[in-house]
Design a protein around this motif. Structure first.
Motif, PDB file in Angstrom:
ATOM      1  N   LYS A  33      66.165 -32.602 -88.429  1.00 23.99           N
ATOM      2  CA  LYS A  33      65.881 -32.697 -90.027  1.00 23.99           C
ATOM      3  C   LYS A  33      65.078 -31.799 -90.228  1.00 23.99           C
ATOM      4  O   LYS A  33      64.598 -30.849 -90.686  1.00 23.99           O
ATOM      5  N   CYS A  34      64.151 -32.163 -89.087  1.00 26.84           N
ATOM      6  CA  CYS A  34      62.816 -31.057 -88.440  1.00 26.84           C
ATOM      7  C   CYS A  34      62.996 -29.357 -88.504  1.00 26.84           C
ATOM      8  O   CYS A  34      62.385 -29.160 -88.587  1.00 26.84           O
ATOM      9  N   LEU A  35      64.182 -29.004 -87.199  1.00 24.70           N
ATOM     10  CA  LEU A  35      63.932 -28.111 -86.783  1.00 24.70           C
ATOM     11  C   LEU A  35      64.753 -27.580 -87.878  1.00 24.70           C
ATOM     12  O   LEU A  35      64.910 -26.027 -87.758  1.00 24.70           O
ATOM     13  N   SER A  36      65.323 -27.795 -88.716  1.00 20.11           N
ATOM     14  CA  SER A  36      66.597 -27.234 -89.967  1.00 20.11           C
ATOM     15  C   SER A  36      64.820 -27.146 -91.150  1.00 20.11           C
ATOM     16  O   SER A  36      65.361 -25.456 -91.861  1.00 20.11           O
ATOM     17  N   ARG A  37      63.717 -27.015 -91.048  1.00 13.79           N
ATOM     18  CA  ARG A  37      62.668 -26.139 -92.043  1.00 13.79           C
ATOM     19  C   ARG A  37      62.247 -25.125 -90.720  1.00 13.79           C
ATOM     20  O   ARG A  37      61.325 -24.764 -91.196  1.00 13.79           O
ATOM     21  N   GLY A  38      62.589 -25.186 -89.679  1.00 23.13           N
ATOM     22  CA  GLY A  38      61.709 -24.232 -88.679  1.00 23.13           C
ATOM     23  C   GLY A  38      61.022 -24.716 -87.710  1.00 23.13           C
ATOM     24  O   GLY A  38      60.860 -26.065 -87.330  1.00 23.13           O
ATOM     25  N   GLN A 176      44.494 -22.251 -86.795  1.00 25.80           N
ATOM     26  CA  GLN A 176      44.557 -21.669 -85.389  1.00 25.80           C
ATOM     27  C   GLN A 176      45.483 -22.219 -85.153  1.00 25.80           C
ATOM     28  O   GLN A 176      45.949 -23.353 -84.994  1.00 25.80           O
ATOM     29  N   VAL A 177      45.751 -22.256 -83.829  1.00 27.65           N
ATOM     30  CA  VAL A 177      47.029 -23.045 -82.864  1.00 27.65           C
ATOM     31  C   VAL A 177      46.517 -23.050 -81.313  1.00 27.65           C
ATOM     32  O   VAL A 177      46.074 -22.885 -80.919  1.00 27.65           O
ATOM     33  N   THR A 178      46.931 -24.667 -81.405  1.00 24.01           N
ATOM     34  CA  THR A 178      46.963 -25.293 -80.163  1.00 24.01           C
ATOM     35  C   THR A 178      48.162 -25.636 -79.132  1.00 24.01           C
ATOM     36  O   THR A 178      49.261 -24.545 -79.416  1.00 24.01           O
ATOM     37  N   ARG A 179      47.499 -25.505 -77.501  1.00 26.75           N
ATOM     38  CA  ARG A 179      48.617 -25.420 -76.509  1.00 26.75           C
ATOM     39  C   ARG A 179      49.994 -26.191 -76.926  1.00 26.75           C
ATOM     40  O   ARG A 179      50.614 -25.930 -76.674  1.00 26.75           O
ATOM     41  N   ASP A 180      49.475 -26.998 -77.725  1.00 31.50           N
ATOM     42  CA  ASP A 180      50.796 -28.036 -78.018  1.00 31.50           C
ATOM     43  C   ASP A 180      51.816 -27.841 -78.612  1.00 31.50           C
ATOM     44  O   ASP A 180      53.067 -28.028 -79.330  1.00 31.50           O
ATOM     45  N   GLU A 181      50.832 -27.416 -79.572  1.00 29.60           N
ATOM     46  CA  GLU A 181      51.529 -26.535 -80.774  1.00 29.60           C
ATOM     47  C   GLU A 181      52.416 -24.866 -80.303  1.00 29.60           C
ATOM     48  O   GLU A 181      53.083 -25.144 -81.268  1.00 29.60           O
ATOM     49  N   PHE A 182      51.584 -24.371 -80.054  1.00 31.53           N
ATOM     50  CA  PHE A 182      52.324 -23.333 -79.561  1.00 31.53           C
ATOM     51  C   PHE A 182      54.391 -24.138 -78.034  1.00 31.53           C
ATOM     52  O   PHE A 182      54.897 -23.160 -78.958  1.00 31.53           O
ATOM     53  N   MET A 183      53.547 -25.047 -77.739  1.00 28.09           N
ATOM     54  CA  MET A 183      55.160 -25.529 -76.871  1.00 28.09           C
ATOM     55  C   MET A 183      55.940 -25.737 -78.015  1.00 28.09           C
ATOM     56  O   MET A 183      57.201 -25.915 -77.471  1.00 28.09           O
ATOM     57  N   ASP A 184      55.202 -26.574 -79.080  1.00 29.38           N
ATOM     58  CA  ASP A 184      55.975 -27.151 -80.170  1.00 29.38           C
ATOM     59  C   ASP A 184      57.400 -25.301 -80.359  1.00 29.38           C
ATOM     60  O   ASP A 184      58.479 -25.869 -81.147  1.00 29.38           O
ATOM     61  N   TYR A 185      56.789 -25.090 -81.155  1.00 26.69           N
ATOM     62  CA  TYR A 185      57.100 -23.993 -81.640  1.00 26.69           C
ATOM     63  C   TYR A 185      58.024 -23.418 -80.789  1.00 26.69           C
ATOM     64  O   TYR A 185      59.584 -23.059 -81.061  1.00 26.69           O
ATOM     65  N   TYR A 186      57.523 -23.126 -79.083  1.00 23.95           N
ATOM     66  CA  TYR A 186      58.849 -22.942 -78.271  1.00 23.95           C
ATOM     67  C   TYR A 186      59.991 -23.514 -78.291  1.00 23.95           C
ATOM     68  O   TYR A 186      60.842 -22.766 -77.854  1.00 23.95           O
ATOM     69  N   SER A 187      59.595 -24.954 -78.253  1.00 25.11           N
ATOM     70  CA  SER A 187      60.709 -25.681 -77.236  1.00 25.11           C
ATOM     71  C   SER A 187      61.981 -25.265 -79.509  1.00 25.11           C
ATOM     72  O   SER A 187      63.147 -25.618 -78.708  1.00 25.11           O
ATOM     73  N   GLY A 188      60.883 -25.875 -80.073  1.00 25.26           N
ATOM     74  CA  GLY A 188      62.562 -24.802 -81.122  1.00 25.26           C
ATOM     75  C   GLY A 188      63.012 -23.813 -81.050  1.00 25.26           C
ATOM     76  O   GLY A 188      64.519 -23.581 -80.817  1.00 25.26           O
ATOM     77  N   VAL A 189      62.180 -22.744 -80.736  1.00 24.95           N
ATOM     78  CA  VAL A 189      62.982 -21.385 -80.667  1.00 24.95           C
ATOM     79  C   VAL A 189      64.093 -21.862 -79.133  1.00 24.95           C
ATOM     80  O   VAL A 189      65.471 -21.417 -79.443  1.00 24.95           O
ATOM     81  N   SER A 190      63.261 -22.238 -78.282  1.00 22.54           N
ATOM     82  CA  SER A 190      64.656 -22.691 -77.541  1.00 22.54           C
ATOM     83  C   SER A 190      66.257 -23.716 -77.852  1.00 22.54           C
ATOM     84  O   SER A 190      67.324 -22.997 -76.213  1.00 22.54           O
ATOM     85  N   SER A 191      65.618 -24.667 -78.277  1.00 20.79           N
ATOM     86  CA  SER A 191      67.208 -25.074 -78.735  1.00 20.79           C
ATOM     87  C   SER A 191      67.925 -24.186 -78.687  1.00 20.79           C
ATOM     88  O   SER A 191      69.565 -25.022 -78.167  1.00 20.79           O
ATOM     89  N   SER A 192      67.626 -22.889 -79.302  1.00 17.57           N
ATOM     90  CA  SER A 192      69.240 -22.187 -79.876  1.00 17.57           C
ATOM     91  C   SER A 192      69.467 -20.937 -78.433  1.00 17.57           C
ATOM     92  O   SER A 192      70.156 -20.483 -78.807  1.00 17.57           O
TER      93      SER A 192
END
Length: 209
Positions: A33-38, A176-192
């Motif tokens: 549900k979270c990933l469906s939001r981006g 601004q973007v923290t290291r964790d936020e950047f990792m969050d973003y790409y963990s989502g991208v990685s799942s695809s």
């Protein structure tokens, strides 16, 4: 960034498809549900919990967790929310640590993927303070090649701000973007992306690594 934007759309579609099929655990359903939001969907929920953390101890109890889920517009019954909470509460303390929660909720990435994402963040974080801002982007991200800069609609700062929004929470952007936020973003991208070598190629192409 076009390649990662395309993969984010694929991730959203994959998450929506899995939700439509059903039959997954409450925790997996919450993740989808979270990933469906981006790719920023998980981060948006985590940020909402931080806002609710009145005493700033980076922890929430079940009542706060339940309110956060409902405030974020996610529909779960009491039993499902209790199941998610207990699975995330790894130390059985009766409260959720934000880092503990994110570790469980993020789509898992293996070490090679985490390393290439960390390398990309390090390139962006020119000041090495763990936060990427507009100033960090100058000289790293070429705003002049953005279509809206080329047609005169945006100046460089507007291009940079729009770029940071890709990683920021749509519900509470802070520029601004923290290291964790950047990792969050790409963990989502990685799942695809199923193939490690292809994920590595996507990252190296996007960030000129």
């Amino acid at each position: 960034m076009a390649s990662t934007e395309r993969h984010e759309k694929e991730m959203m579609q994959k998450a929506k498809s899995q939700l439509a099929k059903g039959g997954t655990s409450p925790l997996t359903t919450l993740r989808n549900k979270c990933l469906s939001r981006g790719a920023s969907g998980i981060k948006g929920l985590a940020r909402l919990f931080r806002i609710m953390d009145d005493d700033s101890n980076r922890k929430i109890d079940f009542g706060e967790f339940k309110n956060g889920i409902l405030t974020y517009g996610l529909e779960f019954d009491e039993e499902a929310m209790r199941d998610i909470f207990e699975k995330c509460d790894r130390d059985r303390s009766g409260s959720l640590d934000f880092d503990e929660f994110l570790r469980v909720l993020r789509p898992p990435m293996n070490e090679s993927r985490r390393q290439i994402v960390t390398k990309a963040f390090a390139k962006l974080d020119r000041t090495q303070d763990g936060i990427v801002t507009i100033e960090d982007l100058r000289g790293v991200y070429d705003a002049r090649k953005h279509p809206k800069f080329m047609n005169g609609e945006w100046d460089e700062d507007q291009v940079f701000t729009n770029f940071l929004k890709s990683f920021d929470s749509p519900d509470n952007p802070d520029g601004q973007v923290t290291r964790d936020e950047f990792m969050d973003y790409y963990s989502g991208v990685s799942s695809s992306i199923d193939n490690d070598a292809y994920f590595d190629l996507v990252m190296r192409s996007a960030w000129k690594l």
